[in-house]
Scaffold this active site. Structure first.
Site, PDB file in Angstrom:
ATOM      1  CE  LYS A   1      40.894  47.964  35.627  1.00 21.92           C
ATOM      2  NZ  LYS A   1      41.197  48.625  36.922  1.00 21.92           N
ATOM      3  CB  SER A   2      35.763  47.021  35.444  1.00 19.37           C
ATOM      4  OG  SER A   2      35.491  46.546  37.000  1.00 19.37           O
TER       5      SER A   2
ATOM      6  CG  ASN B   1      43.273  51.628  42.630  1.00 18.44           C
ATOM      7  OD1 ASN B   1      42.585  51.809  41.585  1.00 18.44           O
ATOM      8  ND2 ASN B   1      42.684  51.019  43.712  1.00 18.44           N
TER       9      ASN B   1
ATOM     10  CG  LEU C   1      37.273  51.791  35.765  1.00 23.50           C
ATOM     11  CD1 LEU C   1      35.748  52.590  35.758  1.00 23.50           C
ATOM     12  CD2 LEU C   1      37.549  50.579  36.311  1.00 23.50           C
TER      13      LEU C   1
ATOM     14  CG  ASN D   1      33.024  48.621  39.294  1.00 24.50           C
ATOM     15  OD1 ASN D   1      32.820  49.146  40.177  1.00 24.50           O
ATOM     16  ND2 ASN D   1      34.388  48.935  38.629  1.00 24.50           N
TER      17      ASN D   1
ATOM     18  CB  CYS E   1      34.926  52.485  39.749  1.00 25.85           C
ATOM     19  SG  CYS E   1      36.472  52.927  39.319  1.00 25.85           S
TER      20      CYS E   1
ATOM     21  CE  LYS F   1      34.349  45.355  43.958  1.00 23.61           C
ATOM     22  NZ  LYS F   1      35.430  44.939  42.971  1.00 23.61           N
TER      23      LYS F   1
ATOM     24  N   GLY G   1      42.985  46.872  50.867  1.00 29.11           N
ATOM     25  CA  GLY G   1      43.904  46.015  51.659  1.00 29.11           C
ATOM     26  C   GLY G   1      43.561  46.255  53.057  1.00 29.11           C
TER      27      GLY G   1
ATOM     28  N   GLY H   1      37.661  42.675  50.810  1.00 27.03           N
ATOM     29  CA  GLY H   1      38.176  43.917  51.419  1.00 27.03           C
ATOM     30  C   GLY H   1      39.305  43.471  52.322  1.00 27.03           C
TER      31      GLY H   1
HETATM   32  C1  LIG Z   1      44.792  48.351  41.519  1.00 29.09           C
HETATM   33  C2  LIG Z   1      43.110  48.015  41.710  1.00 29.09           C
HETATM   34  C3  LIG Z   1      42.331  47.978  40.682  1.00 29.09           C
HETATM   35  C4  LIG Z   1      41.184  47.832  41.062  1.00 29.09           C
HETATM   36  N1  LIG Z   1      40.289  48.048  39.920  1.00 29.09           N
HETATM   37  C5  LIG Z   1      38.915  47.557  40.157  1.00 29.09           C
HETATM   38  C6  LIG Z   1      38.044  47.368  38.926  1.00 29.09           C
HETATM   39  O1  LIG Z   1      38.477  47.477  37.716  1.00 29.09           O
HETATM   40  N2  LIG Z   1      36.960  46.772  38.992  1.00 29.09           N
HETATM   41  C7  LIG Z   1      36.300  46.683  40.113  1.00 29.09           C
HETATM   42  O2  LIG Z   1      35.157  46.399  40.487  1.00 29.09           O
HETATM   43  N3  LIG Z   1      37.217  46.639  41.423  1.00 29.09           N
HETATM   44  C8  LIG Z   1      38.624  47.150  41.247  1.00 29.09           C
HETATM   45  N4  LIG Z   1      39.414  47.463  42.469  1.00 29.09           N
HETATM   46  C9  LIG Z   1      38.500  47.046  43.591  1.00 29.09           C
HETATM   47  C10 LIG Z   1      39.022  45.626  43.865  1.00 29.09           C
HETATM   48  O3  LIG Z   1      38.421  44.814  43.314  1.00 29.09           O
HETATM   49  C11 LIG Z   1      38.525  45.359  45.631  1.00 29.09           C
HETATM   50  O4  LIG Z   1      37.002  45.645  45.502  1.00 29.09           O
HETATM   51  C12 LIG Z   1      38.948  46.250  46.654  1.00 29.09           C
HETATM   52  O5  LIG Z   1      40.349  46.250  46.253  1.00 29.09           O
HETATM   53  C13 LIG Z   1      38.930  45.655  47.843  1.00 29.09           C
HETATM   54  O6  LIG Z   1      39.882  44.625  48.052  1.00 29.09           O
HETATM   55  P1  LIG Z   1      41.139  44.084  48.581  1.00 29.09           P
HETATM   56  O7  LIG Z   1      40.975  44.966  50.075  1.00 29.09           O
HETATM   57  O8  LIG Z   1      41.344  42.729  48.642  1.00 29.09           O
HETATM   58  O9  LIG Z   1      42.005  44.890  47.412  1.00 29.09           O
HETATM   59  C14 LIG Z   1      40.714  47.482  42.097  1.00 29.09           C
HETATM   60  C15 LIG Z   1      41.393  47.432  43.200  1.00 29.09           C
HETATM   61  C16 LIG Z   1      42.752  47.849  43.130  1.00 29.09           C
HETATM   62  C17 LIG Z   1      43.619  47.793  44.216  1.00 29.09           C
END
Ligand SMILES: Cc1cc2nc3c(=O)[nH]c(=O)nc-3n(C[C@H](O)[C@H](O)[C@H](O)COP(=O)(O)O)c2cc1C
Ligand SMILES: Cc1cc2nc3c(=O)[nH]c(=O)nc-3n(C[C@H](O)[C@H](O)[C@H](O)COP(=O)(O)OP(=O)(O)OC[C@H]3O[C@@H](n4cnc5c(N)ncnc54)[C@H](O)[C@@H]3O)c2cc1C
Ligand SMILES: Cc1cc2nc3c(=O)[nH]c(=O)nc-3n(C[C@H](O)[C@H](O)[C@H](O)COP(=O)(O)OP(=O)(O)OC[C@H]3O[C@@H](n4cnc5c(N)ncnc54)[C@H](O)[C@@H]3O)c2cc1C
Ligand SMILES: Cc1cc2nc3c(=O)[nH]c(=O)nc-3n(C[C@H](O)[C@H](O)[C@H](O)COP(=O)(O)O)c2cc1C
Ligand code: FES
Ligand code: FES
Lengths: 310, 240, 310, 240
Positions: free
Chosen positions: C46-47, C70, C74, C130, C133, C169, C222, C248
């Protein structure tokens, strides 16, 4: 309790807030009339440019699971033929009380002005200025909608070319859509439509390893884009004072309510026609009416924009 | 979220029906009604509509008329092609006494062969009128005959069967025999003649129309025919 | 036929291309180990920022139908505590041969450098920066990833602060993601991860008229964002020469193949954990392997990037 | 594409269980197992996890401990609250001879009352040990009794029932009676004691844990407990 679904959009009365979005079924007068009979509150024609265009080769539209992805490439018969279509459509729509929005595009600022001027002779109720299609690019090779200055230029040129109310249609594919909305409002837009398709996106066929669309990339629409569209509409409504036509992923009465709560004056419906057919307009309208009745609302203004209250 | 992406299928057999027409059988299945169509895709080439002429295995009968059909004709057994569908509204098998009169012009015989198979399986009497410009372009007569249909062949130049239009033959048949319904597929001019014939003889009819297909999904409006979408409200429309 | 799913990402070997995306399950060493045992080829924490953060109040994550939205905000224990978590995790991951990617964020360029330096003492295999965000904003109040210059600044600062390979990212919420990708490559990024969440988006509860997320807007992830992610990865891969982690909407083997065909070196998986649980990594890996076998591919490089060929 | 958005429900009745605890019955239904939970939302306030204490109609028993539960306690019959769920893994009704021993500490009695109802409906013998700090905080004893459970009350200060910890009472019961399974819900310290007790007596046990819930969906990692997610792998975990 009497229920009033009607909407005033730039002085034009819509019997209900549901607008057929441009590029969906808007290719002929009989089709436009059919959509109006099915329950649309206004209909928008397929975007029309200065000259006939064949569009991109197939595949042009695909159901990828979350909605559609398309790169139709703005096929259209050109403004001269379009004037005929619109004139016929207006005649057929008049008895139904459903206004017609003529959508236009061009490759240059002057082109936009010329098409607007010519299309005005057919006397549509409103003109929608599509600056957001990935196929309409400004000098620097990008849609006009991606930059506040070019967006404003087109708006001002169209503003000068017609006395009809103009709606400028924005793209969500920008870092700051509010800046673009402010720019087109300042340049004379009477209303804003948001959003055009998202992305572009790409869907690859893993058997051939090739992007499915012949154009490789295309605009994403339908249910998948609804949260983006709602946020854009919400942000734009907070920043401008012209009315906003909220478009993107609306498929049912609940979604229409959501757009209205975000502040939209009217609600565009496009991809939902894929699953629901032209009849989807009547269904959404009836669901909206049913929801209002269940919640004791007599008119849309009683809940329009309430998501902005805290 | 599964959508309706094109699926790849392998060609398991190719039959040359005549100089311009091939039938391709794929290792794929669909659940289709006669008259429904699929969008057939060759990556890098194009995607075009073709009638489903059998669904199990999936079969297309394709006339070589331009660049895309040319490329399809160049494929061999074992090669792949892609399809999505079935789309649209097919022929409805109508109750009623008498013969089911099928009128096919050009490659229009193809979807009618699928319909004939369903009609024969349901024990109906079928009269198939197969028309073409000339003998070399006649399609699937033998297949209709093998199913137990009465086959009447007609060509515009008289090189096979009688000389004349399929609709004129149909009028003769309808005067001789009791006809339950007319089903037709072919060029727009023939369909217009079928419409007039049905009106004249007070016969229910179903005609399969063409339209310029882009989406196949009922959204782009490119296949409009009056207020109707050929890809969604058709390709089969009721007449008469 | 022998099947090799392994990947070389900036000199680090991943047993397979599937990477746990940041923010999903990356909050503790035992959880990271579990995800690795379930079949991930690499895990991202987690970041983590300079100081502990509580994050936003609930609701923070919602399943809106096309995936998740979401605004977690952070929450993290701060870099000091994170160093402990990472050190423990690395120890537990070592026998599994699964590398660890430490994700960091900060509110300032100097903050990024400081967190990178401190986190490097825990010796993660890679650092993910990151900058995308919505909660990490540059001086002008926007994420660093929305502007090539600020994105490059952060990259250069982190580059100078650590000798570990760094992945930057990116956000899809920009007019031109390729410009940002080029900027961070030039500034010293060893790899690029794309995409972070889309939008932001908004989902309104029509009963209360209120946006559901306490933060009102949130990032969309998603299945709904997959076509956008694939296009971003495709465009970035065509423009830069560093490897790209494609993220993604990946939920199955087919989706992983699609990302690889778009040019991704590795494939991030986040929201799919919602429906599939941590076990989803094993499932996707097995589907990928099965697909490769069925198509006579022995290694990923045989089809990586083939969507670029015509 | 329907998702799992919070649904609004109206409060149809409110029962004051004790000085700090209210039971709210909603005009909504769920399909839940005892031990599963929902995320309860008040727009503008917060969203927090609560055990489902009945699913038909949907019922929550909520202790007033901080800002959110304060706002919930201020609601009246006819007001609305929002919920999404059910989430997580509930109690599994285990086969086996003997009594089903339920150990509830504080509001932990609430989900156990739902479990007791299911156990009694299945004809099982249930012994419910209800513990609290003090008499005023005892919860639902009468409800367990009315279902035909044997109820043993214990308070830390001795103001009602015996003085002592629920786990000590449980040990006594287990020495006297044949016990099939132990089910517990309450503060972490109590659960740890239950775990030790199950190990000591070689009894299968199921404990409902707390975790700090954000998503409730098994993605954010905030509710981790070792390698497990309380919201997804729990809240009920097997011990012993
Ligand atoms: C609940 C949640 C928390 C996330 N927290 C972070 C984060 O802390 N740092 C980050 O770089 N991306 C974060 N993301 C983004 C994911 O790493 C990812 O880039 C994004 O969800 C797209 O991928 P997915 O469609 O497979 O979820 C978060 C995504 C979700 C759903
Ligand atoms: C519902 C339907 C069912 C069809 N079934 C069959 C069939 O079973 N067998 C068969 O051989 N042909 C069938 N066709 C016609 C077939 O689609 C065309 O022959 C094919 O598209 C020609 O493509 P081309 O590149 O080879 O030729 P082109 O030179 O591109 O076109 C030749 C002619 O084909 C038609 N055509 C081209 N593109 C399209 C399009 N996108 N949509 C509709 N028509 C088009 C036009 O009339 C055009 O003039 C069907 C068409 C429709 C609409
Ligand atoms: C699976 C589960 C089931 C629960 N069932 C019930 C129940 O049936 N009845 C009941 O009264 N309470 C239940 N709780 C506890 C309930 O969630 C907290 O009492 C509530 O969140 C307190 O919020 P507050 O704003 O009133 O108090 P605060 O002052 O915010 O918090 C008080 C205490 O509540 C807990 N808490 C606060 N926020 C959360 C959160 N997001 N997730 C988990 N715990 C939190 C913490 O221990 C905190 O110290 C349950 C908790 C969990 C995890
Ligand atoms: C097949 C298709 C064609 C479209 N053509 C146009 C067009 O010509 N002009 C335009 O402004 N928008 C066009 N759009 C965008 C829609 O008007 C609408 O903005 C977008 O699809 C989002 O709405 P929806 O999710 O309801 O479809 C098109 C969309 C689709 C799916
Ligand atoms: S082909 Fe698009 S509507 Fe028929
Ligand atoms: S609350 Fe998010 S993973 Fe459990």
């Amino acid at each position: 309790m009497s229920l009033d679904l009607s909407v005033d959009l730039c002085g034009i009365r819509l019997p209900n807030p549901l607008v057929l979005a441009s590029g969906i079924l808007g290719t002929s007068a009989p089709l436009l009339e059919r959509v109006a009979r099915c329950g649309a509150g206004a209909v928008t024609t397929k975007s029309c440019g200065p000259a006939p265009r064949a569009g991109h080769p197939n595949p042009t539209v695909i159901d990828w699971g979350g909605g559609l992805i398309n790169a139709v490439g703005l096929p259209n018969p050109g403004v001269e033929a379009e004037v005929e279509i619109i004139a016929t459509a207006i005649e057929q729509l008049a008895p139904l009380g459903v206004p017609l929005i003529a959508s236009i595009f061009a490759e240059t600022v002057a082109g936009f002005a010329a098409v607007a001027e010519r299309i005005s002779t057919a006397n549509p109720d409103l003109i929608e200025v599509n600056i957001s299609c990935p196929n309409v690019t400004a000098e620097f090779g990008r849609p006009f909608a991606l930059d506040p200055a070019s967006a404003a230029q087109v708006t001002a040129a169209v503003r000068a070319a017609t006395t009809l109310p103009i709606i400028v249609k924005l793209s969500p594919n920008v870092t700051d859509i509010v800046a673009i909305a402010r720019a087109v409002e300042d340049a004379g837009a009477d209303a804003i439509a948001a959003i055009n398709t998202l992305g572009p996106g790409m869907v690859i066929d893993v058997e051939s390893g090739q992007p499915i669309l012949a154009n490789r990339v295309g605009g994403v629409s339908g249910p998948a884009i609804r949260p983006i569209a709602v946020r854009c509409v919400y942000d734009i409504c907070a920043a401008v004072s012209v009315p906003v036509v909220g478009i993107g992923g609306v498929t049912c009465g609940r979604d229409a309510v959501e757009m209205l709560m975000a502040g939209a004056t009217a609600v565009g419906v496009g991809s939902a026609v894929y699953q629901g057919g032209p009849e989807v307009f009547g269904h959404i309208r009836d669901e909206l009416a049913g929801w209002m009745q269940a919640h004791d609302y007599a008119s849309l203004s009683e809940f329009r924009g309430i998501a902005h209250e805290r | 979220m599964s959508g309706n992406l094109p699926s790849a299928a392998r060609i398991v057999s190719i039959t040359e029906e005549n100089v311009r027409v091939k039938t391709l059988v794929l290792n794929a299945r669909a659940q289709a009604q006669p008259g429904q169509f699929a969008m057939v895709w060759l990556p890098g080439a194009d995607e075009k509509p073709f009638s489903i002429v059998d669904d199990h295995p999936l079969t297309f009968t394709i006339a070589r008329v331009g660049p895309f059909t040319q490329q399809v004709h160049a494929l061999n057994v074992g090669d792949r092609l892609w399809w999505r569908g079935p789309f649209g509204r097919g022929f409805e098998i109508v109750e009623g006494n008498g013969a089911h009169l099928l009128i096919g012009g050009g490659y229009g015989a193809a979807p009618l062969a699928f319909l004939a198979r369903r009609l024969r399986a349901a024990g109906r009497q079928v009269i198939a009128i197969i028309g073409a410009k000339t003998k070399a372009e006649l399609l699937l007569e033998a297949r209709f005959a093998a199913m137990g249909c009465t086959v009447v062949v007609t060509t515009e130049d008289g090189s096979a069967g009688g000389r004349g239009l399929a609709t004129d033959v149909a009028r003769d048949v309808a005067h001789r025999e009791r006809v339950a319904t007319v089903y037709a597929c072919g060029p727009e001019g023939m369909l217009a003649a079928v419409e007039r014939l049905c009106a004249e003889l007070h016969l229910p009819g179903q005609v399969s129309r063409e339209g310029y297909m882009r989406c196949g999904l009922g959204v782009c409006g490119s296949c409009h025919h009056g207020p109707w979408l050929v890809c969604r409200d058709g390709p089969v429309f009721t007449v008469g």
